[in-house]
Design a protein around this motif. Sequence first.
Motif, PDB file in Angstrom:
ATOM      1  N   ARG A 127      16.365  -5.147   1.480  1.00 41.05           N
ATOM      2  CA  ARG A 127      15.187  -5.486   1.564  1.00 41.05           C
ATOM      3  C   ARG A 127      14.357  -4.433   1.020  1.00 41.05           C
ATOM      4  O   ARG A 127      13.356  -4.583   0.399  1.00 41.05           O
ATOM      5  CB  ARG A 127      14.971  -5.085   3.272  1.00 41.05           C
ATOM      6  CG  ARG A 127      13.614  -5.371   3.802  1.00 41.05           C
ATOM      7  CD  ARG A 127      13.178  -6.879   3.675  1.00 41.05           C
ATOM      8  NE  ARG A 127      13.988  -7.715   4.301  1.00 41.05           N
ATOM      9  CZ  ARG A 127      13.500  -8.353   5.341  1.00 41.05           C
ATOM     10  NH1 ARG A 127      12.321  -8.154   5.815  1.00 41.05           N
ATOM     11  NH2 ARG A 127      14.428  -9.409   6.163  1.00 41.05           N
ATOM     12  N   THR A 128      14.819  -3.114   0.977  1.00 40.46           N
ATOM     13  CA  THR A 128      14.103  -2.047   0.289  1.00 40.46           C
ATOM     14  C   THR A 128      15.085  -1.009  -0.640  1.00 40.46           C
ATOM     15  O   THR A 128      16.350  -1.272  -0.170  1.00 40.46           O
ATOM     16  CB  THR A 128      13.356  -1.368   0.901  1.00 40.46           C
ATOM     17  OG1 THR A 128      14.062  -0.362   1.932  1.00 40.46           O
ATOM     18  CG2 THR A 128      12.268  -2.224   1.787  1.00 40.46           C
ATOM     19  N   HIS A 129      14.777  -0.241  -1.310  1.00 39.30           N
ATOM     20  CA  HIS A 129      15.426   0.846  -2.018  1.00 39.30           C
ATOM     21  C   HIS A 129      16.121   1.852  -0.777  1.00 39.30           C
ATOM     22  O   HIS A 129      17.297   1.998  -1.160  1.00 39.30           O
ATOM     23  CB  HIS A 129      14.744   1.654  -3.154  1.00 39.30           C
ATOM     24  CG  HIS A 129      14.705   0.968  -4.360  1.00 39.30           C
ATOM     25  ND1 HIS A 129      13.331   0.451  -4.485  1.00 39.30           N
ATOM     26  CD2 HIS A 129      15.384   0.875  -5.551  1.00 39.30           C
ATOM     27  CE1 HIS A 129      13.444  -0.156  -5.643  1.00 39.30           C
ATOM     28  NE2 HIS A 129      14.565   0.059  -6.294  1.00 39.30           N
ATOM     29  N   ILE A 156       0.993  -1.210  -0.111  1.00 37.46           N
ATOM     30  CA  ILE A 156       0.001  -0.127  -0.054  1.00 37.46           C
ATOM     31  C   ILE A 156       1.050   1.265   0.005  1.00 37.46           C
ATOM     32  O   ILE A 156       1.730   1.384   0.872  1.00 37.46           O
ATOM     33  CB  ILE A 156      -1.052   0.001   1.221  1.00 37.46           C
ATOM     34  CG1 ILE A 156      -1.610  -1.378   1.449  1.00 37.46           C
ATOM     35  CG2 ILE A 156      -1.825   1.201   1.135  1.00 37.46           C
ATOM     36  CD1 ILE A 156      -2.483  -1.535   2.644  1.00 37.46           C
ATOM     37  N   GLU A 157       0.676   2.024  -1.053  1.00 36.93           N
ATOM     38  CA  GLU A 157       1.754   3.289  -1.201  1.00 36.93           C
ATOM     39  C   GLU A 157       0.787   4.235  -1.573  1.00 36.93           C
ATOM     40  O   GLU A 157      -0.138   4.593  -2.273  1.00 36.93           O
ATOM     41  CB  GLU A 157       2.673   2.909  -2.187  1.00 36.93           C
ATOM     42  CG  GLU A 157       3.497   4.197  -2.854  1.00 36.93           C
ATOM     43  CD  GLU A 157       4.237   4.894  -1.602  1.00 36.93           C
ATOM     44  OE1 GLU A 157       4.850   4.167  -1.062  1.00 36.93           O
ATOM     45  OE2 GLU A 157       4.054   6.188  -1.567  1.00 36.93           O
ATOM     46  N   ILE A 158       0.994   5.562  -0.610  1.00 36.76           N
ATOM     47  CA  ILE A 158      -0.025   6.660  -1.038  1.00 36.76           C
ATOM     48  C   ILE A 158       0.388   7.649  -2.282  1.00 36.76           C
ATOM     49  O   ILE A 158      -0.759   8.095  -2.751  1.00 36.76           O
ATOM     50  CB  ILE A 158       0.235   7.601   0.409  1.00 36.76           C
ATOM     51  CG1 ILE A 158      -1.166   8.219   0.791  1.00 36.76           C
ATOM     52  CG2 ILE A 158       1.429   8.552   0.422  1.00 36.76           C
ATOM     53  CD1 ILE A 158      -1.418   8.829   2.005  1.00 36.76           C
ATOM     54  N   GLY A 200      -3.165   4.510  -1.908  1.00 35.16           N
ATOM     55  CA  GLY A 200      -3.829   5.361  -0.969  1.00 35.16           C
ATOM     56  C   GLY A 200      -3.373   5.291   0.404  1.00 35.16           C
ATOM     57  O   GLY A 200      -2.245   4.790   0.509  1.00 35.16           O
ATOM     58  N   ASP A 201      -3.911   5.732   1.503  1.00 34.02           N
ATOM     59  CA  ASP A 201      -3.500   5.672   3.139  1.00 34.02           C
ATOM     60  C   ASP A 201      -3.692   4.277   3.449  1.00 34.02           C
ATOM     61  O   ASP A 201      -4.631   3.753   3.667  1.00 34.02           O
ATOM     62  CB  ASP A 201      -4.238   6.592   3.832  1.00 34.02           C
ATOM     63  CG  ASP A 201      -4.014   6.511   5.156  1.00 34.02           C
ATOM     64  OD1 ASP A 201      -2.775   6.269   5.497  1.00 34.02           O
ATOM     65  OD2 ASP A 201      -4.827   6.635   5.806  1.00 34.02           O
ATOM     66  N   ALA A 202      -2.375   3.650   3.842  1.00 39.71           N
ATOM     67  CA  ALA A 202      -2.321   2.469   4.231  1.00 39.71           C
ATOM     68  C   ALA A 202      -3.155   2.321   5.616  1.00 39.71           C
ATOM     69  O   ALA A 202      -4.054   1.020   5.718  1.00 39.71           O
ATOM     70  CB  ALA A 202      -0.980   1.812   4.573  1.00 39.71           C
TER      71      ALA A 202
END
Length: 213
Positions: free
Chosen positions: A191-193, A68-70, A95-97
Motif C-alpha cells: 500500500r505504501t513504502h 498532502i505531505e508536510i 503543507g499541513d493536511a
Amino acid sequence: MGRRALRKLNPTLDLSPYYAEIEDLTDECTISDFFTQQQPLEIEVGSGKGLFMQTASVDHPERNFLGIEIARKYAKHCASRLARQEQANAFMLQGDALGFISKHIANNIVAAIHVYFPDPWWKARHRKRRVMNESFVTDIIRCLIPNGILHFWTDVKEYFDVTLELLEGFPELSGPNAVEEKTAEHDLDYRTHFERRMRKNDIPVYRSQFILS
Ligand SMILES: C[S@@+](CC[C@H](N)C(=O)[O-])C[C@H]1O[C@@H](n2cnc3c(N)ncnc32)[C@H](O)[C@@H]1O
C-alpha cells in the motif's frame, strides 16, 4: 530504521500540474482547481514517498487523489512520480493536511481518507502532535460522503489501540472492519513504502477501515 535518501529531482520535469504549496493557495481555492475531471475524491494524509498516490491513481482513473505531505522534499518527490506518469487524476499539496482539510474541504465531498503509518510521536509530551486526534476525526466525519471510508494503518500497536478507542467515541463511523494482508506479487506491491518496509522486516502491521453511516 532511517529513511533512505531520495533520488534527485529531474530539473526538466514540470511539477506545476501536479504540485502546489498550501501557503500559496488563496482562500477561494477549491478542489476542482487541482483536477481536470470532476470525479470522486480521495485524500491521503502524509504521503511520504508517494507509492500509494502513484499506484492508487493508476488503478482508479475514475477517481481523483489528493495527497498532502508536510515535508517539502517528499511532497515534491511524490509530485515528480505523478509528473513522470502524467497522472491527471492525482495532485500533491505540500503543507499541513489537518489545517488544509479544516479550511478548504467542504462538507460531504470526500469518498475516502487514507492515513497510513502516521508519525507516532513516541514521547508522551509530543503525543498531541499525532494526526489521529479528536479534532481531525470530527473533520473526517464532516468531509466524508455517506458510506465514505477512513483507512488507518500503522505499525505502532499503542497508536492503533488508542486511535480505535478514540474512534469508538464517534458512532457515525462504523468499524473497525478487518483488512486482510495481501500477498505482494512484486517488489512494489504494497500500500505504501512504510508497509513495504515493515513487512520486509517482519514487523506486524495493524490495519483498520471505518465507514461513515
Ligand atoms: C511515517 S511517514 C509515512 C509515509 C507514508 N504514509 C507511508 O506509509 O509510507 C509519515 C509522513 O507523514 C507526514 N506528515 C506528518 N504530519 C503531517 C501533516 N500534519 N500533514 C501532512 N503530512 C504530514 C510526514 O512528513 C511523513 O512523510
